[in-house]
Design a protein around this motif. Sequence first.
Motif, short mmCIF file in Angstrom:
data_model
loop_
_atom_site.label_atom_id
_atom_site.label_comp_id
_atom_site.label_asym_id
_atom_site.label_seq_id
_atom_site.Cartn_x
_atom_site.Cartn_y
_atom_site.Cartn_z
N SER A 97 0.83 -1.21 0.00
CA SER A 97 0.00 0.00 0.00
C SER A 97 0.86 1.25 0.00
O SER A 97 0.57 2.23 -0.70
N SER A 98 1.94 1.23 0.77
CA SER A 98 2.84 2.38 0.86
C SER A 98 3.51 2.66 -0.48
O SER A 98 3.62 3.81 -0.91
N SER A 99 3.95 1.60 -1.14
CA SER A 99 4.59 1.77 -2.45
C SER A 99 3.61 2.34 -3.46
O SER A 99 3.95 3.24 -4.24
N GLY A 100 2.37 1.84 -3.44
CA GLY A 100 1.36 2.35 -4.36
C GLY A 100 1.05 3.82 -4.13
O GLY A 100 1.00 4.61 -5.07
N ASP A 101 0.85 4.19 -2.86
CA ASP A 101 0.55 5.59 -2.54
C ASP A 101 1.72 6.50 -2.86
O ASP A 101 1.54 7.62 -3.38
N PHE A 102 2.93 6.04 -2.56
CA PHE A 102 4.11 6.85 -2.81
C PHE A 102 4.24 7.20 -4.29
O PHE A 102 4.46 8.36 -4.65
N HIS A 103 4.09 6.21 -5.16
CA HIS A 103 4.24 6.46 -6.59
C HIS A 103 3.03 7.18 -7.18
O HIS A 103 3.17 7.88 -8.19
N SER A 104 1.88 7.06 -6.54
CA SER A 104 0.69 7.76 -7.05
C SER A 104 0.68 9.23 -6.68
O SER A 104 0.29 10.08 -7.48
N TYR A 105 1.14 9.54 -5.45
CA TYR A 105 1.00 10.90 -4.94
C TYR A 105 2.30 11.70 -4.86
O TYR A 105 2.26 12.93 -4.79
N LEU A 106 3.45 11.03 -4.88
CA LEU A 106 4.70 11.74 -4.61
C LEU A 106 5.78 11.57 -5.66
O LEU A 106 6.89 12.06 -5.48
N VAL A 107 5.48 10.92 -6.77
CA VAL A 107 6.47 10.73 -7.83
C VAL A 107 5.87 11.20 -9.15
O VAL A 107 4.84 10.67 -9.58
N PRO A 108 6.50 12.19 -9.82
CA PRO A 108 7.59 13.05 -9.32
C PRO A 108 7.05 14.03 -8.29
O PRO A 108 5.83 14.13 -8.10
N PHE A 109 7.96 14.78 -7.66
CA PHE A 109 7.54 15.72 -6.63
C PHE A 109 8.02 17.13 -6.97
O PHE A 109 9.19 17.36 -7.22
N GLN A 110 7.07 18.06 -6.99
CA GLN A 110 7.41 19.47 -7.18
C GLN A 110 6.61 20.29 -6.18
O GLN A 110 5.38 20.26 -6.20
N PHE A 111 7.31 20.99 -5.33
CA PHE A 111 6.67 21.70 -4.22
C PHE A 111 5.68 22.74 -4.72
O PHE A 111 5.98 23.55 -5.61
#
Length: 366
Positions: free
Chosen positions: A235-249
């Motif tokens: 679940s963490s891997s899925g959320d990380f790539h869905s919401y935080l990759v790529p990341f631009q502030f």
Amino acid sequence: MDLIRHRFLWIPFLVVFLAFCLDKLLLLENVHTYFSKSLSDINYIQKAQLYEDLKQYLNQEKRSKVLVYFGNSRALLFDNDYIQKKYPGWVMFNFSVPGGKSDYTLQWMEKFAKDNVKPEFFLFEHSVELYNSQASLRVDETLTNGLEVSFVLKHFSLFSIDDISTLIAKRLFRAYQYRPKLEVILTRAKNREILLEPYRMMRAGLMDNLDKGKGSAMTPGTHQFVMPQELLKKSSSGDFHSYLVPFQFSEPTLEFLNQSIQLSKSLDVPSAVIWVRLSLPYMELIRKMKVDVGGNRTDTVYNEWLPKINSFHKQIGVPFWNMNDDPRYSCNEFSDAGHMSPTCYSAYTDFIFKNLKLQSLVKGAR
């Protein structure tokens, strides 16, 4: 003049007008329950009543101190009975909603300031995902359920073209958001007692529970679930790539929050901002996984986001309650990567009120 001479040119305008009227008909509660599936809009609808209840409560001669919390789906399950028992003299009015962002918070804070509504404390929230302007999966619930068009027009420069497009498509024409399916409508119509009426009862029940809980309530189906560790990693891997990759502030996200804090200061009401606990596997990725952060750079989300947040808090002089780096908080039971299990809400509540007490003591010492 061409429109007068050539009446057929009115046809596109007529089609749009009829579509708009039909869309509003579909949104009537007894109509859209034939095809809608979500309950999250109830949280948004209820907040208008919560605001009226808050104003009435603040006018009572004998009342508890009021903490107003603006958060998202990570802050929906508080229990005022627990608060009043363990922290007598306090009550929480919870304006948190699923997908709650700092633009929605500012919309409410402008109403608080206009009406001079002054609780004893405002608690705002940081969610690292909502600071990413380049997320693969966008969180747009405030645009579709919460923001008024007049508010978006007032702060037009802080919204992207994608935001405006989403507002037009999903807010002005809500059927585009729900996408009614004839098969679902016919199935519910044929099975009213099994499918339609229970769904309507769940919506009514959630509204009633939100009223009783002053904005906090368990959504029907929520239980004391704790996700096993292996599933939590996935679940963490899925959320990380869905919401935080790529990341631009996202600077507008921070600016919305800044304006809310300035309004709290104008009301002379103290405040703080909390970063709610995330699961350990999720935080591991946030701290260590390098991603594209713009400008031909790669870095961790943690290194890109947190220094900006710390600098912001130092500049404005408002406390930052960081649950993810605070050794005093240790409840790590999660329903998914980003949502604490209801089993942790007592500890979550304790964290808030212990920090609130500490902040009050520090202010009193000055």
